[in-house]
Design an enzyme around this catalytic site. Sequence first.
Site, PDB file in Angstrom:
ATOM      1  N   TYR A 156       1.357  51.361  92.431  1.00 15.08           N
ATOM      2  CA  TYR A 156       1.362  52.712  92.308  1.00 15.08           C
ATOM      3  C   TYR A 156       2.698  53.185  91.181  1.00 15.08           C
ATOM      4  CZ  TYR A 156       0.853  57.685  93.880  1.00 15.08           C
ATOM      5  OH  TYR A 156       0.264  59.057  93.727  1.00 15.08           O
ATOM      6  N   SER A 191     -12.976  62.257 102.393  1.00 16.90           N
ATOM      7  CA  SER A 191     -11.325  62.196 102.527  1.00 16.90           C
ATOM      8  C   SER A 191     -10.763  63.778 102.607  1.00 16.90           C
ATOM      9  CB  SER A 191     -10.939  61.787 100.854  1.00 16.90           C
ATOM     10  OG  SER A 191     -11.259  62.893 100.143  1.00 16.90           O
ATOM     11  N   ARG A 219     -23.631  55.553 106.306  1.00 16.15           N
ATOM     12  CA  ARG A 219     -23.272  54.652 107.312  1.00 16.15           C
ATOM     13  C   ARG A 219     -23.817  55.396 108.513  1.00 16.15           C
ATOM     14  NH1 ARG A 219     -17.699  57.509 106.465  1.00 16.15           N
ATOM     15  NH2 ARG A 219     -18.480  57.692 104.611  1.00 16.15           N
ATOM     16  N   MET A 256     -10.692  54.695  94.786  1.00 15.86           N
ATOM     17  CA  MET A 256     -10.883  54.017  95.963  1.00 15.86           C
ATOM     18  C   MET A 256     -11.577  52.880  95.800  1.00 15.86           C
ATOM     19  SD  MET A 256      -8.668  55.639  97.829  1.00 15.86           S
ATOM     20  CE  MET A 256      -8.990  54.931  99.588  1.00 15.86           C
ATOM     21  N   PHE A 289      -5.982  63.538  86.647  1.00 17.26           N
ATOM     22  CA  PHE A 289      -5.096  64.394  87.414  1.00 17.26           C
ATOM     23  C   PHE A 289      -4.278  63.642  88.373  1.00 17.26           C
ATOM     24  CE2 PHE A 289      -3.717  66.780  91.289  1.00 17.26           C
ATOM     25  CZ  PHE A 289      -3.170  67.791  90.715  1.00 17.26           C
TER      26      PHE A 289
HETATM   27  P1  NDP Z   1      -8.203  59.554 103.076  1.00 15.65           P
HETATM   28  O1  NDP Z   1      -7.312  58.464 103.600  1.00 15.65           O
HETATM   29  O2  NDP Z   1      -8.202  60.848 103.546  1.00 15.65           O
HETATM   30  O3  NDP Z   1      -9.736  59.153 102.625  1.00 15.65           O
HETATM   31  C1  NDP Z   1      -9.933  57.972 101.986  1.00 15.65           C
HETATM   32  C2  NDP Z   1     -11.347  58.441 101.185  1.00 15.65           C
HETATM   33  O4  NDP Z   1     -11.408  57.179 100.326  1.00 15.65           O
HETATM   34  C3  NDP Z   1     -12.377  58.408 102.278  1.00 15.65           C
HETATM   35  O5  NDP Z   1     -13.180  59.311 101.773  1.00 15.65           O
HETATM   36  C4  NDP Z   1     -13.284  57.053 101.895  1.00 15.65           C
HETATM   37  O6  NDP Z   1     -14.443  57.224 102.269  1.00 15.65           O
HETATM   38  C5  NDP Z   1     -12.924  56.885 100.593  1.00 15.65           C
HETATM   39  N1  NDP Z   1     -13.004  55.409 100.263  1.00 15.65           N
HETATM   40  C6  NDP Z   1     -12.031  54.308 100.925  1.00 15.65           C
HETATM   41  N2  NDP Z   1     -12.647  53.365 100.168  1.00 15.65           N
HETATM   42  C7  NDP Z   1     -13.628  53.287  99.488  1.00 15.65           C
HETATM   43  C8  NDP Z   1     -14.482  52.484  98.698  1.00 15.65           C
HETATM   44  N3  NDP Z   1     -14.218  51.276  98.686  1.00 15.65           N
HETATM   45  N4  NDP Z   1     -15.416  53.015  97.981  1.00 15.65           N
HETATM   46  C9  NDP Z   1     -15.831  54.627  98.133  1.00 15.65           C
HETATM   47  N5  NDP Z   1     -14.960  55.089  98.692  1.00 15.65           N
HETATM   48  C10 NDP Z   1     -14.013  54.943  99.266  1.00 15.65           C
HETATM   49  O7  NDP Z   1      -7.553  59.934 101.534  1.00 15.65           O
HETATM   50  P2  NDP Z   1      -6.905  61.153 100.850  1.00 15.65           P
HETATM   51  O8  NDP Z   1      -7.712  62.347 100.916  1.00 15.65           O
HETATM   52  O9  NDP Z   1      -5.372  61.253 101.247  1.00 15.65           O
HETATM   53  O10 NDP Z   1      -6.965  60.554  99.309  1.00 15.65           O
HETATM   54  C11 NDP Z   1      -8.225  60.574  98.674  1.00 15.65           C
HETATM   55  C12 NDP Z   1      -7.777  60.253  97.111  1.00 15.65           C
HETATM   56  O11 NDP Z   1      -7.448  60.922  96.454  1.00 15.65           O
HETATM   57  C13 NDP Z   1      -7.122  58.726  97.085  1.00 15.65           C
HETATM   58  O12 NDP Z   1      -7.775  58.021  95.986  1.00 15.65           O
HETATM   59  C14 NDP Z   1      -5.860  59.160  96.839  1.00 15.65           C
HETATM   60  O13 NDP Z   1      -5.173  58.162  96.333  1.00 15.65           O
HETATM   61  C15 NDP Z   1      -6.090  60.551  95.801  1.00 15.65           C
HETATM   62  N6  NDP Z   1      -5.111  61.595  95.681  1.00 15.65           N
HETATM   63  C16 NDP Z   1      -4.704  61.726  94.510  1.00 15.65           C
HETATM   64  C17 NDP Z   1      -3.769  62.546  94.400  1.00 15.65           C
HETATM   65  C18 NDP Z   1      -3.467  62.600  92.625  1.00 15.65           C
HETATM   66  O14 NDP Z   1      -2.519  63.543  92.599  1.00 15.65           O
HETATM   67  N7  NDP Z   1      -4.116  62.044  91.728  1.00 15.65           N
HETATM   68  C19 NDP Z   1      -3.207  63.290  95.256  1.00 15.65           C
HETATM   69  C20 NDP Z   1      -3.680  63.157  96.516  1.00 15.65           C
HETATM   70  C21 NDP Z   1      -4.690  62.222  96.660  1.00 15.65           C
HETATM   71  P3  NDP Z   1     -15.368  56.565 103.563  1.00 15.65           P
HETATM   72  O15 NDP Z   1     -15.311  57.871 104.511  1.00 15.65           O
HETATM   73  O16 NDP Z   1     -16.691  56.290 103.109  1.00 15.65           O
HETATM   74  O17 NDP Z   1     -14.421  55.457 104.205  1.00 15.65           O
END
Ligand code: NDP
Length: 373
Positions: free
Chosen positions: A88, A188, A212, A279, A301
């Site tokens: 990061y 997410s 799923r 992700m 973003f």
């Molecule tokens: P959560 O921990 O709440 O959720 C994780 C999400 O990622 C779920 O929807 C999950 O889907 C999905 N996911 C995980 N692994 C994979 C994969 N291999 N392929 C596809 N989908 C996957 O996450 P957050 O809401 O906290 O964050 C979501 C995203 O937003 C992250 O990437 C985070 O880094 C990003 N983010 C970016 C910000 C920015 O400023 N750029 C600020 C906040 C967040 P499933 O249900 O299918 O497991």
Amino acid sequence: MLSTLRLGAATALSSPGILGMAGMAASRLLTTLTASKLVLDRHGHPAEVLSLKTEQLSDQQLGDQEMIIKMLAAPINPSDINTIEGVYPLKPALPGIPGHEGVGVVTTVGSKVTRMRVGDRVVPIEHSQGTWRTAGVFHQKHWYKVPKDLPVASVAAMVINPPTALRLLEEFEELKAGDTVVQTGATSAVGKYVIQLAHHRGVHTINIVRDRATRPEVEADLKDLGATVVCTAEELPAALEASGLDRPKLALDCVCGPASTAMARSLATGGTLVVYGAMSKEPLIVPPGLLIFKDIRVRGFWLTGGFAKMSGGSGLVAKEQLADRVCALFRQGILRPVPVESVPIERWQEALAKVASPKRDKKILLTFDEDVC
Ligand code: NDP
């Protein structure tokens, strides 16, 4: 009379009682306390590079502008994992304490602390505070006071995901009622806030999820939040056609890989694809013809980076304004907090394993006291 304040299972305090003693000089309030903290010694796989340690905190070490905060809960976000892994852009000095978000209670204040009082509930407004600990010493300018009537589970994860959803919907396309937004990672926390905020404005959402066994339940949950369409990336073209919705003006992507490509193909001419996460750890592939013949824009973003670019104190003002809006949205019921699962800090390895498990349906919260969520 001496009393002891419980600061989580591994924390002891030899001092007069401190909660609710606003206005008393810090030096009178406590002598020392033992706080537990998750310490990052080097970057790598979280289960291998973290360890639970203790440290002594004392009011003697408090600067004028500093406070002791007893943490109540802190989420494990993808950015925390990325920070621990060292991939990061934010790289705290090592050894360090992970945790960009959380909520705590102010238990002691330095003599020049004006933003908070003892007993206030606070969340970090600045990243990298190291919230994965039962208590710590923090500078007042890095924290924001939240109303106590909002549930701990709502405010513990309110400074990253809800503001991200707000800004994604407001800063790239002018959306009006009846418009369509498509997004990946709909399960997410950010995705769920996007759904609710869009629904409140009459904007339709097409929500891409991974397939799923529990898909019907996931679909029902997202529709309950206001999702218009829920589909997989493969189903997107047919789902868009069957919905009768306009092509999306805005595509929000936190996954990359083939799902982004599918979303980019679905956009209206001149539409915008905003990438804010990856992700899947796969590359972003956007066919050039979409840029040449459909004038698709591809943007990135980053919430934290955007604030950092603001000059003077305007980054802090912008963060506080967003936090005010998020509190109001929770209070008005326009935003429902995402479901959480609490895991005590002593079981941190189990918490990390839960975060790593695919298709989990709750945000994992580390907790530092019993029964806070
Ligand atoms: P959560 O921990 O709440 O959720 C994780 C999400 O990622 C779920 O929807 C999950 O889907 C999905 N996911 C995980 N692994 C994979 C994969 N291999 N392929 C596809 N989908 C996957 O996450 P957050 O809401 O906290 O964050 C979501 C995203 O937003 C992250 O990437 C985070 O880094 C990003 N983010 C970016 C910000 C920015 O400023 N750029 C600020 C906040 C967040 P499933 O249900 O299918 O497991």
